[in-house]
Design a protein around this motif. Structure first.
Motif, PDB file in Angstrom:
ATOM      1  N   ALA A  82       0.995  -1.093  -0.074  1.00  0.00           N
ATOM      2  CA  ALA A  82      -0.188   0.041   0.179  1.00  0.00           C
ATOM      3  C   ALA A  82       0.971   1.288  -0.009  1.00  0.00           C
ATOM      4  CB  ALA A  82      -0.738  -0.005   1.290  1.00  0.00           C
ATOM      5  N   PRO A  83       0.270   2.356  -0.479  1.00  0.00           N
ATOM      6  CA  PRO A  83       1.163   3.611  -0.342  1.00  0.00           C
ATOM      7  C   PRO A  83       1.245   3.919   1.133  1.00  0.00           C
ATOM      8  CG  PRO A  83      -1.121   3.936  -1.218  1.00  0.00           C
ATOM      9  CD  PRO A  83      -1.015   2.543  -0.891  1.00  0.00           C
ATOM     10  N   LEU A  84       2.599   4.181   1.308  1.00  0.00           N
ATOM     11  CA  LEU A  84       3.001   4.535   2.805  1.00  0.00           C
ATOM     12  C   LEU A  84       3.320   5.727   3.069  1.00  0.00           C
ATOM     13  CD1 LEU A  84       4.617   1.193   4.378  1.00  0.00           C
ATOM     14  CD2 LEU A  84       2.286   1.772   4.251  1.00  0.00           C
ATOM     15  N   VAL A  85       4.127   6.487   2.178  1.00  0.00           N
ATOM     16  CA  VAL A  85       5.173   7.734   2.108  1.00  0.00           C
ATOM     17  C   VAL A  85       5.024   8.254   0.951  1.00  0.00           C
ATOM     18  CG1 VAL A  85       7.271   8.909   2.924  1.00  0.00           C
ATOM     19  CG2 VAL A  85       6.444   6.748   4.169  1.00  0.00           C
ATOM     20  N   ALA A  86       4.794   9.719   0.931  1.00  0.00           N
ATOM     21  CA  ALA A  86       4.836  10.232  -0.205  1.00  0.00           C
ATOM     22  C   ALA A  86       5.684  11.561  -0.230  1.00  0.00           C
ATOM     23  CB  ALA A  86       3.474  11.021  -0.555  1.00  0.00           C
ATOM     24  N   ALA A  87       6.618  11.901  -0.965  1.00  0.00           N
ATOM     25  CA  ALA A  87       7.474  13.071  -1.527  1.00  0.00           C
ATOM     26  C   ALA A  87       6.464  14.002  -1.905  1.00  0.00           C
ATOM     27  CB  ALA A  87       8.631  12.701  -2.001  1.00  0.00           C
ATOM     28  N   VAL A  88       6.132  15.195  -1.045  1.00  0.00           N
ATOM     29  CA  VAL A  88       5.134  16.449  -1.880  1.00  0.00           C
ATOM     30  C   VAL A  88       6.219  17.512  -1.929  1.00  0.00           C
ATOM     31  CG1 VAL A  88       3.171  17.646  -1.180  1.00  0.00           C
ATOM     32  CG2 VAL A  88       3.452  15.474  -0.260  1.00  0.00           C
ATOM     33  N   ARG A  89       6.117  17.839  -3.232  1.00  0.00           N
ATOM     34  CA  ARG A  89       6.891  19.000  -3.554  1.00  0.00           C
ATOM     35  C   ARG A  89       5.990  20.364  -4.132  1.00  0.00           C
ATOM     36  NH1 ARG A  89      12.191  20.116  -5.248  1.00  0.00           N
ATOM     37  NH2 ARG A  89      12.592  17.880  -4.943  1.00  0.00           N
ATOM     38  N   SER A  90       6.068  21.257  -3.393  1.00  0.00           N
ATOM     39  CA  SER A  90       5.003  22.584  -3.626  1.00  0.00           C
ATOM     40  C   SER A  90       3.811  21.989  -3.699  1.00  0.00           C
ATOM     41  CB  SER A  90       5.567  23.279  -4.957  1.00  0.00           C
ATOM     42  OG  SER A  90       7.170  23.744  -4.695  1.00  0.00           O
ATOM     43  N   GLY A  91       3.034  21.252  -2.789  1.00  0.00           N
ATOM     44  CA  GLY A  91       1.804  20.943  -2.768  1.00  0.00           C
ATOM     45  C   GLY A  91       1.585  19.863  -3.589  1.00  0.00           C
ATOM     46  N   MET A  92       2.448  19.211  -4.468  1.00  0.00           N
ATOM     47  CA  MET A  92       2.098  18.135  -5.431  1.00  0.00           C
ATOM     48  C   MET A  92       2.861  16.937  -4.867  1.00  0.00           C
ATOM     49  SD  MET A  92       2.187  17.982  -9.337  1.00  0.00           S
ATOM     50  CE  MET A  92       3.693  17.191  -9.583  1.00  0.00           C
ATOM     51  N   VAL A  93       2.125  15.690  -5.066  1.00  0.00           N
ATOM     52  CA  VAL A  93       2.825  14.497  -4.755  1.00  0.00           C
ATOM     53  C   VAL A  93       3.801  14.196  -6.066  1.00  0.00           C
ATOM     54  CG1 VAL A  93       2.705  12.015  -4.291  1.00  0.00           C
ATOM     55  CG2 VAL A  93       1.018  13.681  -3.317  1.00  0.00           C
ATOM     56  N   GLU A  94       5.040  13.980  -5.665  1.00  0.00           N
ATOM     57  CA  GLU A  94       5.921  13.896  -6.643  1.00  0.00           C
ATOM     58  C   GLU A  94       6.443  12.314  -6.809  1.00  0.00           C
ATOM     59  OE1 GLU A  94      10.131  15.774  -8.153  1.00  0.00           O
ATOM     60  OE2 GLU A  94      10.034  15.753  -5.971  1.00  0.00           O
ATOM     61  N   SER A  95       6.515  11.747  -5.706  1.00  0.00           N
ATOM     62  CA  SER A  95       7.113  10.172  -5.703  1.00  0.00           C
ATOM     63  C   SER A  95       6.145   9.647  -4.450  1.00  0.00           C
ATOM     64  CB  SER A  95       8.385  10.186  -5.234  1.00  0.00           C
ATOM     65  OG  SER A  95       9.275  10.630  -6.170  1.00  0.00           O
ATOM     66  N   ILE A  96       5.787   8.262  -4.669  1.00  0.00           N
ATOM     67  CA  ILE A  96       5.067   7.505  -3.563  1.00  0.00           C
ATOM     68  C   ILE A  96       6.053   6.281  -3.357  1.00  0.00           C
ATOM     69  CG2 ILE A  96       3.158   6.348  -2.856  1.00  0.00           C
ATOM     70  CD1 ILE A  96       1.604   8.139  -5.043  1.00  0.00           C
ATOM     71  N   HIS A  97       6.034   5.965  -2.081  1.00  0.00           N
ATOM     72  CA  HIS A  97       6.834   4.826  -1.558  1.00  0.00           C
ATOM     73  C   HIS A  97       5.684   3.663  -1.058  1.00  0.00           C
ATOM     74  CE1 HIS A  97      10.865   6.345  -1.820  1.00  0.00           C
ATOM     75  NE2 HIS A  97      10.580   7.486  -1.359  1.00  0.00           N
ATOM     76  N   ALA A 156      11.089  14.812   7.016  1.00  0.00           N
ATOM     77  CA  ALA A 156      12.455  15.123   6.267  1.00  0.00           C
ATOM     78  C   ALA A 156      11.946  16.297   5.065  1.00  0.00           C
ATOM     79  CB  ALA A 156      12.880  13.847   5.513  1.00  0.00           C
ATOM     80  N   PRO A 157      12.700  17.275   4.958  1.00  0.00           N
ATOM     81  CA  PRO A 157      12.178  18.296   3.829  1.00  0.00           C
ATOM     82  C   PRO A 157      12.516  17.805   2.789  1.00  0.00           C
ATOM     83  CG  PRO A 157      14.137  18.959   5.022  1.00  0.00           C
ATOM     84  CD  PRO A 157      13.766  17.654   5.745  1.00  0.00           C
ATOM     85  N   VAL A 158      11.926  18.103   1.692  1.00  0.00           N
ATOM     86  CA  VAL A 158      11.986  18.132   0.198  1.00  0.00           C
ATOM     87  C   VAL A 158      12.735  19.671  -0.409  1.00  0.00           C
ATOM     88  CG1 VAL A 158      10.924  17.951  -2.091  1.00  0.00           C
ATOM     89  CG2 VAL A 158      10.087  16.476  -0.423  1.00  0.00           C
ATOM     90  N   LEU A 159      13.748  19.246  -0.720  1.00  0.00           N
ATOM     91  CA  LEU A 159      14.728  20.781  -0.993  1.00  0.00           C
ATOM     92  C   LEU A 159      14.341  21.177  -2.455  1.00  0.00           C
ATOM     93  CD1 LEU A 159      17.900  19.949   0.937  1.00  0.00           C
ATOM     94  CD2 LEU A 159      15.730  21.116   1.752  1.00  0.00           C
ATOM     95  N   GLY A 160      14.377  22.350  -2.879  1.00  0.00           N
ATOM     96  CA  GLY A 160      14.379  22.836  -4.183  1.00  0.00           C
ATOM     97  C   GLY A 160      15.575  23.982  -4.053  1.00  0.00           C
ATOM     98  N   GLY A 161      16.459  24.133  -4.821  1.00  0.00           N
ATOM     99  CA  GLY A 161      17.674  25.221  -4.566  1.00  0.00           C
ATOM    100  C   GLY A 161      18.206  25.296  -3.317  1.00  0.00           C
ATOM    101  N   ALA A 176       4.335  10.494   5.678  1.00  0.00           N
ATOM    102  CA  ALA A 176       3.364   9.333   5.770  1.00  0.00           C
ATOM    103  C   ALA A 176       1.957   9.586   5.330  1.00  0.00           C
ATOM    104  CB  ALA A 176       3.239   8.737   7.259  1.00  0.00           C
ATOM    105  N   THR A 177       1.362   8.628   4.459  1.00  0.00           N
ATOM    106  CA  THR A 177      -0.013   8.847   4.152  1.00  0.00           C
ATOM    107  C   THR A 177      -0.830   8.356   5.196  1.00  0.00           C
ATOM    108  OG1 THR A 177      -0.160   6.640   3.319  1.00  0.00           O
ATOM    109  CG2 THR A 177       0.682   8.244   1.907  1.00  0.00           C
ATOM    110  N   ASP A 178      -2.129   8.399   5.262  1.00  0.00           N
ATOM    111  CA  ASP A 178      -3.154   8.113   6.183  1.00  0.00           C
ATOM    112  C   ASP A 178      -3.393   6.524   5.762  1.00  0.00           C
ATOM    113  OD1 ASP A 178      -4.938   7.732   8.088  1.00  0.00           O
ATOM    114  OD2 ASP A 178      -6.425   8.995   7.179  1.00  0.00           O
TER     115      ASP A 178
END
Length: 346
Positions: free
Chosen positions: A23-38, A327-332, A341-343
């Motif tokens: 199941a989707p457990l963790v998402a990387a969210v960049r500027s409000g949009m889901v970029e990657s899903i673990h 953990a923060p997702v970085l840009g520049g 984590a997802t719900d």
């Protein structure tokens, strides 16, 4: 020799129906949009063995990798391994390779009239980034001593010496040490292994479910919880092997991993816990009351391991605020999002 790409192309494709139903457990969210899903699976197990929460496919067998080390260490203590607590913790460690770790592995060998030549693990540079850079600056290369499992291997060689077993060949599945380890892992997990392989360092590796591994860590932490008042800093004669390993890990979390490692920090922040990670996105945490959580990230992504673990610890009623930093997702070079984590609880 054929190209690996073409070799893979001739390999039959895996049947999707035979794969774990993660199941989707963790998402990387960049500027409000889901970029990657673990994706992955997890379980929060209560002390009575029932599940407080699950996600994905917690009954599917997986390779626990280095999270098996505390169970292997329990087997060694049962076989008479008698070490100070800091060295027992190192026997259950995936250490970063700093001087304390390297010296500790040497101490285990020296206490039993052994040397580095008796180790049968693979060679590697120190696992920790800072430790690896320092080692390289000083002219070091890949060695068995700096490989992150050297404490476990030193303890395995020592256990053989204590029992009069052959030290040479101690990694063979037919060796008395590995037979004892296999039986101990089966007992602590309450499961027969679904498959057997070889871990990266060379030890036999057993596939178990997340439920079974959580059960084992709950047993180790609960045994240690009944011994927290002991002043004994030596051998395990007055304690169970599970208690001896659990206490050693709790009292010497630096030896289990290292500075800046999340497993070490988690045990410092969560009194009574016994925590161990494993390659390919594995995390186990046992608690003093016998409850536990277990996580497997399907793509092996290490960054997703702890956010999912913290969410499951919350399902056991713990206040996770002290160790719930995302953990923060970085840009520049600046934070533009979060790894969170997802719900996923059900």
């Amino acid at each position: 020799m054929p190209s690996p790409v073409f070799s893979a192309a001739r390999t039959p494709a895996l049947d999707p129906s035979a794969l774990p139903q993660h199941a989707p457990l963790v998402a990387a969210v960049r500027s409000g949009m889901v970029e990657s899903i673990h994706y992955g699976s997890g379980i929060a197990l209560l002390a009575d063995g029932s599940a407080a929460a699950t996600a994905g496919d917690p009954e599917a067998p997986f390779y626990p990798r280095s999270s098996l080390k505390p169970l292997q260490a329990v087997a060694m203590v049962r076989a008479g391994l008698d070490l100070p607590k800091d060295l027992l913790a190192l026997a259950a460690a995936s250490h970063s390779g700093d001087k304390r770790h390297r010296d500790g592995a040497l101490r285990i060998l020296e206490l039993h009239s052994l040397s580095i030549t008796d180790l049968e693990n693979s060679t590697d540079l120190p696992y920790g980034t800072a430790e690896r850079e320092e080692w390289l600056r000083n002219g070091g290369g890949a060695t068995q001593l700096t490989q992150n499992c050297s404490g476990k291997h030193a303890a395995m060689a020592a256990t053989c010496a204590i029992n009069g077993w052959p030290v040479r060949g101690y990694l063979e599945p037919s060796h008395p040490l590995q037979q004892l380890v296999a039986a101990t892992v089966t007992e602590l997990t309450g499961e027969e292994p679904a498959a057997v392989s070889t871990d990266g360092c060379g030890t036999p590796l057993f596939a178990h479910s997340l439920r079974g591994m959580a059960r084992a860590f709950g047993r180790i932490a609960h045994a240690a919880g009944g011994q927290n008042g002991t002043s004994d800093d030596g051998g395990p004669a007055s304690r169970s092997a599970e208690a001896a390993i659990g206490l050693a890990m709790q009292q010497h979390p630096h030896m289990v991993a290292g500075e800046g490692r999340d497993v070490t920090e988690l045990m410092r922040l969560l009194p009574g816990s016994v925590a161990k990670d494993g390659f390919e996105g594995v995390q186990l945490v046992g608690l003093a009351d016998g409850s536990a959580v277990a996580v497997k990230i399907s793509d092996g992504g290490d960054r997703a391991r702890m956010p999912a673990t913290v969410r499951l610890l919350g399902a056991l009623g713990l206040d996770t605020e002290p160790f719930a930093a995302t953990a923060p997702v970085l840009g520049g070079g600046q934070p533009v999002g979060l790894l969170q984590a997802t719900d996923f609880l059900k």
